[in-house]
Write a protein that holds these residues in place. Structure first.
Motif, PDB file in Angstrom:
ATOM      1  N   LEU A  56      42.635  44.170  40.255  1.00 12.51           N
ATOM      2  CA  LEU A  56      41.921  45.041  41.190  1.00 12.51           C
ATOM      3  C   LEU A  56      40.680  44.330  41.738  1.00 12.51           C
ATOM      4  O   LEU A  56      40.385  44.403  42.922  1.00 12.51           O
ATOM      5  N   ALA A  57      39.983  43.618  40.875  1.00 11.37           N
ATOM      6  CA  ALA A  57      38.815  42.843  41.313  1.00 11.37           C
ATOM      7  C   ALA A  57      39.234  41.827  42.375  1.00 11.37           C
ATOM      8  O   ALA A  57      38.570  41.662  43.401  1.00 11.37           O
ATOM      9  N   ASP A  58      40.371  41.157  42.129  1.00 14.42           N
ATOM     10  CA  ASP A  58      40.885  40.185  43.098  1.00 14.42           C
ATOM     11  C   ASP A  58      41.243  40.855  44.419  1.00 14.42           C
ATOM     12  O   ASP A  58      40.969  40.328  45.489  1.00 14.42           O
ATOM     13  N   ARG A  59      41.874  42.052  44.325  1.00  8.72           N
ATOM     14  CA  ARG A  59      42.274  42.760  45.539  1.00  8.72           C
ATOM     15  C   ARG A  59      41.058  43.186  46.352  1.00  8.72           C
ATOM     16  O   ARG A  59      41.090  43.183  47.577  1.00  8.72           O
ATOM     17  N   ARG A  60      40.001  43.584  45.660  1.00  7.57           N
ATOM     18  CA  ARG A  60      38.766  43.966  46.361  1.00  7.57           C
ATOM     19  C   ARG A  60      38.170  42.753  47.080  1.00  7.57           C
ATOM     20  O   ARG A  60      37.755  42.856  48.235  1.00  7.57           O
ATOM     21  N   ALA A  61      38.132  41.624  46.389  1.00  2.00           N
ATOM     22  CA  ALA A  61      37.596  40.402  47.008  1.00  2.00           C
ATOM     23  C   ALA A  61      38.451  40.011  48.217  1.00  2.00           C
ATOM     24  O   ALA A  61      37.931  39.624  49.267  1.00  2.00           O
ATOM     25  N   GLU A  62      39.767  40.158  48.049  1.00  2.00           N
ATOM     26  CA  GLU A  62      40.717  39.839  49.118  1.00  2.00           C
ATOM     27  C   GLU A  62      40.483  40.734  50.344  1.00  2.00           C
ATOM     28  O   GLU A  62      40.508  40.252  51.481  1.00  2.00           O
ATOM     29  N   ALA A  63      40.262  42.026  50.104  1.00  2.00           N
ATOM     30  CA  ALA A  63      40.037  42.973  51.208  1.00  2.00           C
ATOM     31  C   ALA A  63      38.807  42.571  52.018  1.00  2.00           C
ATOM     32  O   ALA A  63      38.821  42.585  53.256  1.00  2.00           O
ATOM     33  N   VAL A  64      37.746  42.177  51.317  1.00  2.00           N
ATOM     34  CA  VAL A  64      36.510  41.785  52.002  1.00  2.00           C
ATOM     35  C   VAL A  64      36.689  40.445  52.708  1.00  2.00           C
ATOM     36  O   VAL A  64      36.296  40.281  53.865  1.00  2.00           O
ATOM     37  N   ALA A  65      37.329  39.483  52.033  1.00  2.00           N
ATOM     38  CA  ALA A  65      37.561  38.167  52.642  1.00  2.00           C
ATOM     39  C   ALA A  65      38.417  38.295  53.905  1.00  2.00           C
ATOM     40  O   ALA A  65      38.117  37.681  54.935  1.00  2.00           O
ATOM     41  N   ASP A  66      39.479  39.116  53.832  1.00  2.00           N
ATOM     42  CA  ASP A  66      40.350  39.312  54.991  1.00  2.00           C
ATOM     43  C   ASP A  66      39.592  39.968  56.145  1.00  2.00           C
ATOM     44  O   ASP A  66      39.763  39.598  57.310  1.00  2.00           O
ATOM     45  N   ALA A  67      38.747  40.947  55.799  1.00  2.00           N
ATOM     46  CA  ALA A  67      37.966  41.632  56.834  1.00  2.00           C
ATOM     47  C   ALA A  67      36.980  40.663  57.490  1.00  2.00           C
ATOM     48  O   ALA A  67      36.784  40.697  58.708  1.00  2.00           O
TER      49      ALA A  67
END
Length: 105
Positions: A56-67
């Motif tokens: 989940l931590a990775d997915r959150r980082a991914e969401a911000v990086a993608d944005a």
């Protein structure tokens, strides 16, 4: 240049950016265009209670990086990571920290 840091909060168990989070991402992208940081660290966090929290931590980082990438930040300078905070960290664990490494200039 001085180190800049931003924190975006997420709902417990969620990895979707809120409208407020999206607004912060736009602001970060704007500052990145002005400052040209050498590197932008995107560090996702969550509390370590449930299995799959690291993911989940990775997915959150991914969401911000993608944005950030969608806002025109060069994906090559974005470094993503996730970390589990100790159980009981509460809201402090449901976030992503975005840090600028010194700008080239």
């Amino acid at each position: 240049g001085a180190l800049k840091q931003f924190v975006l909060f997420f709902r417990d168990g969620g990895a979707t950016l809120s409208d407020g989070g999206k607004a912060i991402v736009q602001r970060i992208a704007e500052i990145a265009r002005q400052r040209h940081p050498a590197r932008i660290e995107v560090i996702g966090a969550n509390d370590g209670m449930a299995p799959g929290r690291e993911r989940l931590a990775d997915r959150r980082a991914e969401a911000v990086a993608d944005a950030l990438a969608k806002e025109g930040v060069d994906p090559a300078i974005i470094a993503r990571s996730g970390q589990a905070k100790p159980a009981g960290a509460g809201i402090a664990a449901h976030n992503v920290t975005v840090r600028f490494s010194p700008s080239a200039g």
